[in-house]
Design an enzyme around this catalytic site. Structure first.
Site: not given
Ligand code: ATP
Ligand code: MG
Length: 471
Positions: A80, A82, A158
């Site tokens: 995905d 962002d 994070d």
């Molecule tokens: P995935 O592969 O599971 O999608 P991801 O790192 O992209 O992993 P997401 O939940 O899509 O996870 O979150 C996108 C981004 O938002 C993360 O990469 C991080 O920068 C930020 N983020 C997500 N959750 C948190 C949190 N609990 N605290 C701080 N930052 C967060």
């Molecule tokens: Mg993600």
């Protein structure tokens, strides 16, 4: 030893190191120009690029950030995308007709292309910065979006490897937290003071375990120690948020690895308390084997782009307890189907204190549990009819998993496999060969016969009542 996964040249890596203090915090941003890194826009989805370019052309900053950049750098296909920008939600809304503002506390913009959604967030500062909230006339906080600079946005994320920004204007990567260095070292590190960051949001403990398992990264020692000290806070997290994490754990394509990591880090008790306890107390080795088989099968389906049903894995994880409680009530004289229903209810109720399971999943879970004794015991046309039910396929797969643990079920599971391969006109002949498993639940082996007797008596009674004129 650096793994050099990101493909950065040695001189760039040396520069990274010199820019970062030896401790946790970086002193400045590192900007890696396009020619020095290996991410190509081809890795990004067409929709993500469309969104980035439109925001950029409108004169705003537009960056891809988070898991998409991280996964592209380690050579995984991002799942995905962002986007982070200095445009406000309202400005974004005006730029994209196909968008909507979501969230009340943190307002984000979803740009919607059919089923594909690109999440766009305005740069945000950390919560404790205070200013920036909006208070309504009644004094209620109506908005606490604390907009900030890109640097503040990076620091409130994070993990360092999740805080890398891909700038669409010049295709450079911007790093404020040492994330590139950590990508190359294969290290997962919380940004800032690790204990504070875990206390602020304990779900980060689970995220670290899941994502490190996915990337096959090591967790940096201070981050790990903070996680161990704060893991107990997971017990008080909202079951709905925990459920979201569980879904990510199972549906991300790395369920088997993530599950092993969750177990290794002793976090299973916060997700599946009953299963965790069972696995700690010398379970039959087949239980873990079959659990792993189910997880691996889920991962395989994800990699093939096939749909997966989370209730199936959930059902399997809770099944040993459902089974045990059912057997106990059957022993006390309750009928099998009633015992199974009661046990299902109790187990789901216990489970709900840890993670919430929406009805759309717990319903099908109960259905495939209820179907198990029928698949085992029913014979004749009644058995064949089971194949028409909408949960038959899942219930049959479930029976096969159980047969991997319970030898007595193997013959009947094989029969179901075979009967499905026969043309319809041959199935009826085959039905006489169906083995019926009896006694597995501690029920009387005669139960089939005695039921028949009772059934024969009932119509007489009904006829008598009719004659008596009571209806
Ligand atoms: P995935 O592969 O599971 O999608 P991801 O790192 O992209 O992993 P997401 O939940 O899509 O996870 O979150 C996108 C981004 O938002 C993360 O990469 C991080 O920068 C930020 N983020 C997500 N959750 C948190 C949190 N609990 N605290 C701080 N930052 C967060
Ligand atoms: Mg993600």
């Amino acid at each position: 030893m650096l793994k050099r996964i990101s493909g950065l040249s040695k001189s760039v890596m040396d520069k990274t190191r010199s820019l970062l203090t030896s401790e946790d915090q970086p002193v400045a941003a590192l900007v890696v120009p396009q020619k020095d890194h290996k991410i190509s826009t081809k890795t990004f989805s067409a929709n993500a690029l469309k969104v980035l370019n439109r925001i950029h052309e409108a004169g705003f900053a537009a960056y891809l950030v988070g898991g998409g950049v991280r996964d592209a750098l380690v050579g995984l296909k991002p799942k995905d995308f962002d986007v982070a920008t200095d445009a406000s939600p309202e400005e974004l809304r005006a730029l994209f007709r196909n968008s909507r503002i979501i969230g009340r506390r943190f307002r984000l913009v979803h740009v919607v292309y059919g089923r594909d959604i690109i999440e766009v967030a305005t740069f945000r500062a950390s919560h404790d910065k205070g200013a920036g909230g909006e208070v309504g006339e009644s004094g209620r906080i109506v908005r606490d979006n604390v907009f900030g600079s890109i640097e503040e946005d990076a620091l409130r994320r994070d993990f360092s490897v999740n805080a890398l920004y891909y700038n669409i204007s010049d295709h450079s990567i911007v790093d404020y937290t040492g994330g590139l260095n950590d990508i190359d070292a294969g290290v997962f590190r919380l940004i800032g003071d690790p204990i504070t960051r875990c206390e602020e949001d304990p779900v980060r403990v689970l995220r670290a375990v899941r994502l490190a398992a996915k990337l096959e990264f090591e967790i940096e020692p201070k981050t790990l120690s903070a996680m161990q000290k704060t893991a107990h806070l997971l017990a008080n997290q909202a079951p709905a948020r925990m459920f979201e994490e569980v879904l990510k754990l199972f549906q991300g394509g790395y369920a088997k690895r993530s599950f092993a990591a969750v177990k290794e880090h002793e976090l299973l008790q916060y997700l599946f308390p009953l299963l965790a306890e069972r696995l700690e107390n010398n379970p039959p080795p087949e239980l873990l084997t079959m659990l792993n088989a189910a997880l691996a099968n889920t991962d395989k389906r994800v990699s093939q782009g096939k749909p997966i049903t989370p209730y199936y894995l959930l059902a399997f994880m809770l099944w040993p307890d459902v089974e045990e409680r059912t057997k106990a009530s059957v022993k006390n004289g309750t009928s099998l189907s009633e015992a199974l229903m009661l046990a299902s209810e109790q187990v789901i109720k216990t489970q709900l204190s840890a993670i919430s399971i929406p009805k759309r999943l717990s319903g099908p879970m109960r259905e495939i549990w209820q179907l198990q004794p029928r698949l085992e015991q029913w014979r004749g046309k009644r058995a064949l009819k089971l194949m028409e039910g909408r949960r038959f396929r899942a219930a049959y797969d479930f029976l096969c998993l159980r047969a991997g643990i319970e030898n007595d079920l193997q013959a009947v599971a094989t029969w179901w496999t075979d009967v499905q391969e026969l043309p319809e006109d041959k199935q009826l002949d085959f039905v006489s060969k169906k083995p019926a498993v009896r006694g597995l639940w501690g029920e009387s082996k005669e139960s089939g016969a005695s039921k028949k007797k009772r059934r024969r008596r009932r119509p007489n009674k009904a006829r008598n009542t009719k004659v008596d004129g009571n209806r």
